[in-house]
Design a protein around this motif. Structure first.
Motif, PDB file in Angstrom:
ATOM      1  N   ASP A  30      -9.290  14.007  -6.890  1.00 31.89           N
ATOM      2  CA  ASP A  30      -8.939  12.652  -7.327  1.00 31.89           C
ATOM      3  C   ASP A  30      -8.137  11.927  -6.253  1.00 31.89           C
ATOM      4  OD1 ASP A  30      -8.386  13.155 -10.928  1.00 31.89           O
ATOM      5  OD2 ASP A  30     -10.212  13.002  -9.706  1.00 31.89           O
ATOM      6  N   SER A  31      -7.907  10.641  -6.486  1.00 33.91           N
ATOM      7  CA  SER A  31      -7.061   9.821  -5.618  1.00 33.91           C
ATOM      8  C   SER A  31      -5.847   9.366  -6.403  1.00 33.91           C
ATOM      9  CB  SER A  31      -7.838   8.606  -5.119  1.00 33.91           C
ATOM     10  OG  SER A  31      -8.985   8.996  -4.400  1.00 33.91           O
ATOM     11  N   LEU A  32      -4.793   9.031  -5.668  1.00 37.29           N
ATOM     12  CA  LEU A  32      -3.553   8.609  -6.299  1.00 37.29           C
ATOM     13  C   LEU A  32      -2.892   7.569  -5.425  1.00 37.29           C
ATOM     14  CD1 LEU A  32      -1.676   9.435  -8.746  1.00 37.29           C
ATOM     15  CD2 LEU A  32      -0.397  10.779  -7.081  1.00 37.29           C
ATOM     16  N   ARG A  33      -2.229   6.607  -6.078  1.00 41.60           N
ATOM     17  CA  ARG A  33      -1.491   5.573  -5.352  1.00 41.60           C
ATOM     18  C   ARG A  33      -0.033   5.633  -5.773  1.00 41.60           C
ATOM     19  NH1 ARG A  33      -3.511   0.501  -3.426  1.00 41.60           N
ATOM     20  NH2 ARG A  33      -1.834  -0.935  -2.871  1.00 41.60           N
ATOM     21  N   LEU A  34       0.837   5.823  -4.800  1.00 39.88           N
ATOM     22  CA  LEU A  34       2.272   5.790  -5.030  1.00 39.88           C
ATOM     23  C   LEU A  34       2.835   4.481  -4.481  1.00 39.88           C
ATOM     24  CD1 LEU A  34       3.215   9.422  -3.917  1.00 39.88           C
ATOM     25  CD2 LEU A  34       2.671   8.614  -6.209  1.00 39.88           C
ATOM     26  N   SER A  35       3.775   3.902  -5.195  1.00 41.25           N
ATOM     27  CA  SER A  35       4.393   2.663  -4.754  1.00 41.25           C
ATOM     28  C   SER A  35       5.901   2.840  -4.673  1.00 41.25           C
ATOM     29  CB  SER A  35       4.054   1.524  -5.714  1.00 41.25           C
ATOM     30  OG  SER A  35       2.672   1.260  -5.724  1.00 41.25           O
ATOM     31  N   CYS A  36       6.500   2.105  -3.747  1.00 36.89           N
ATOM     32  CA  CYS A  36       7.950   2.146  -3.578  1.00 36.89           C
ATOM     33  C   CYS A  36       8.437   0.724  -3.336  1.00 36.89           C
ATOM     34  CB  CYS A  36       8.323   3.034  -2.401  1.00 36.89           C
ATOM     35  SG  CYS A  36      10.054   2.944  -1.913  1.00 36.89           S
ATOM     36  N   ALA A  37       9.351   0.270  -4.164  1.00 37.08           N
ATOM     37  CA  ALA A  37       9.889  -1.078  -4.022  1.00 37.08           C
ATOM     38  C   ALA A  37      11.358  -1.015  -3.639  1.00 37.08           C
ATOM     39  CB  ALA A  37       9.722  -1.840  -5.330  1.00 37.08           C
ATOM     40  N   GLY A  38      11.706  -1.705  -2.579  1.00 39.46           N
ATOM     41  CA  GLY A  38      13.092  -1.777  -2.149  1.00 39.46           C
ATOM     42  C   GLY A  38      13.744  -3.049  -2.668  1.00 39.46           C
ATOM     43  N   SER A  39      15.033  -2.978  -2.959  1.00 37.57           N
ATOM     44  CA  SER A  39      15.767  -4.145  -3.420  1.00 37.57           C
ATOM     45  C   SER A  39      17.211  -4.053  -2.964  1.00 37.57           C
ATOM     46  CB  SER A  39      15.701  -4.247  -4.946  1.00 37.57           C
ATOM     47  OG  SER A  39      16.289  -3.113  -5.553  1.00 37.57           O
ATOM     48  N   GLY A  40      17.904  -5.168  -3.015  1.00 33.16           N
ATOM     49  CA  GLY A  40      19.308  -5.197  -2.624  1.00 33.16           C
ATOM     50  C   GLY A  40      19.535  -5.600  -1.183  1.00 33.16           C
ATOM     51  N   GLN A  41      18.527  -5.501  -0.357  1.00 30.67           N
ATOM     52  CA  GLN A  41      18.589  -5.958   1.023  1.00 30.67           C
ATOM     53  C   GLN A  41      17.151  -6.009   1.540  1.00 30.67           C
ATOM     54  OE1 GLN A  41      20.609  -2.611   3.217  1.00 30.67           O
ATOM     55  NE2 GLN A  41      18.632  -2.590   4.294  1.00 30.67           N
ATOM     56  N   SER A  42      16.969  -6.573   2.741  1.00 30.50           N
ATOM     57  CA  SER A  42      15.654  -6.612   3.346  1.00 30.50           C
ATOM     58  C   SER A  42      15.365  -5.296   4.063  1.00 30.50           C
ATOM     59  CB  SER A  42      15.556  -7.754   4.356  1.00 30.50           C
ATOM     60  OG  SER A  42      14.324  -7.701   5.033  1.00 30.50           O
ATOM     61  N   PHE A  43      14.158  -4.771   3.841  1.00 30.71           N
ATOM     62  CA  PHE A  43      13.715  -3.563   4.535  1.00 30.71           C
ATOM     63  C   PHE A  43      12.572  -3.869   5.503  1.00 30.71           C
ATOM     64  CE2 PHE A  43      16.177  -0.386   2.415  1.00 30.71           C
ATOM     65  CZ  PHE A  43      16.433  -0.880   1.146  1.00 30.71           C
ATOM     66  N   GLY A  49       7.346  -6.983   3.118  1.00 33.32           N
ATOM     67  CA  GLY A  49       7.910  -5.939   3.962  1.00 33.32           C
ATOM     68  C   GLY A  49       8.937  -5.063   3.286  1.00 33.32           C
ATOM     69  N   ASN A  50       9.207  -5.309   2.003  1.00 36.86           N
ATOM     70  CA  ASN A  50      10.220  -4.538   1.300  1.00 36.86           C
ATOM     71  C   ASN A  50       9.653  -3.471   0.386  1.00 36.86           C
ATOM     72  OD1 ASN A  50      12.511  -5.940   2.362  1.00 36.86           O
ATOM     73  ND2 ASN A  50      11.955  -7.670   1.056  1.00 36.86           N
TER      74      ASN A  50
END
Length: 126
Positions: free
Chosen positions: A16-29, A79-80
């Motif tokens: 199978d395939s999988l998609r992981l996501s990561c969201a940054g907050s509190g400052q610019s990454f 970009g975050n």
């Protein structure tokens, strides 16, 4: 509060395939190296893939040999945020996956990162 929040883990079958996501907050990454690591019990956290800023709108991708050719890391959310897609999943991909952000090198080393998410479990099993 600066934080990284992962999502998208779960139980999947081999192949199978999988998609992981990561969201940054509190400052610019947007100029940070953002990366994915994974860890199984009793082992050190290991590098999976990284997305590095190359100036202006340019980002570069790097992959560990274990996922090269069957994964894709991409920057999102001005970009975050980063996404990681892994295709043709294998039982040995089972681990807790962590998102990380930092400015130091080498980016394959966990100690180079200042910010970490809480982790998301990926289990590959039939």
């Amino acid at each position: 509060q600066v934080q990284l929040v992962e999502s998208g883990g779960g139980l999947v079958q081999p192949g199978d395939s999988l998609r992981l996501s990561c969201a940054g907050s509190g400052q610019s990454f947007s100029t940070y190296v953002m990366a994915w690591f994974r860890q199984v019990p009793g082992k050190e956290r290991e590098f999976v893939a990284a997305n590095t800023w190359g100036g202006r709108q340019t980002y570069y991708e790097y992959y560990d040999d274990s996922v090269k050719g069957r994964s894709a890391i991409s920057r999102a959310g001005a970009g975050n945020a980063i996404d990681l897609q892994i295709y043709r999943l294998r039982p040995e991909d089972t681990a807790v996956y962590f998102c990380a952000a930092g400015l130091r090198r080498p980016f394959e080393v966990a100690s180079s990162y200042d910010y970490w998410g809480q982790g998301t479990q990926v289990t590959v099993s039939s």
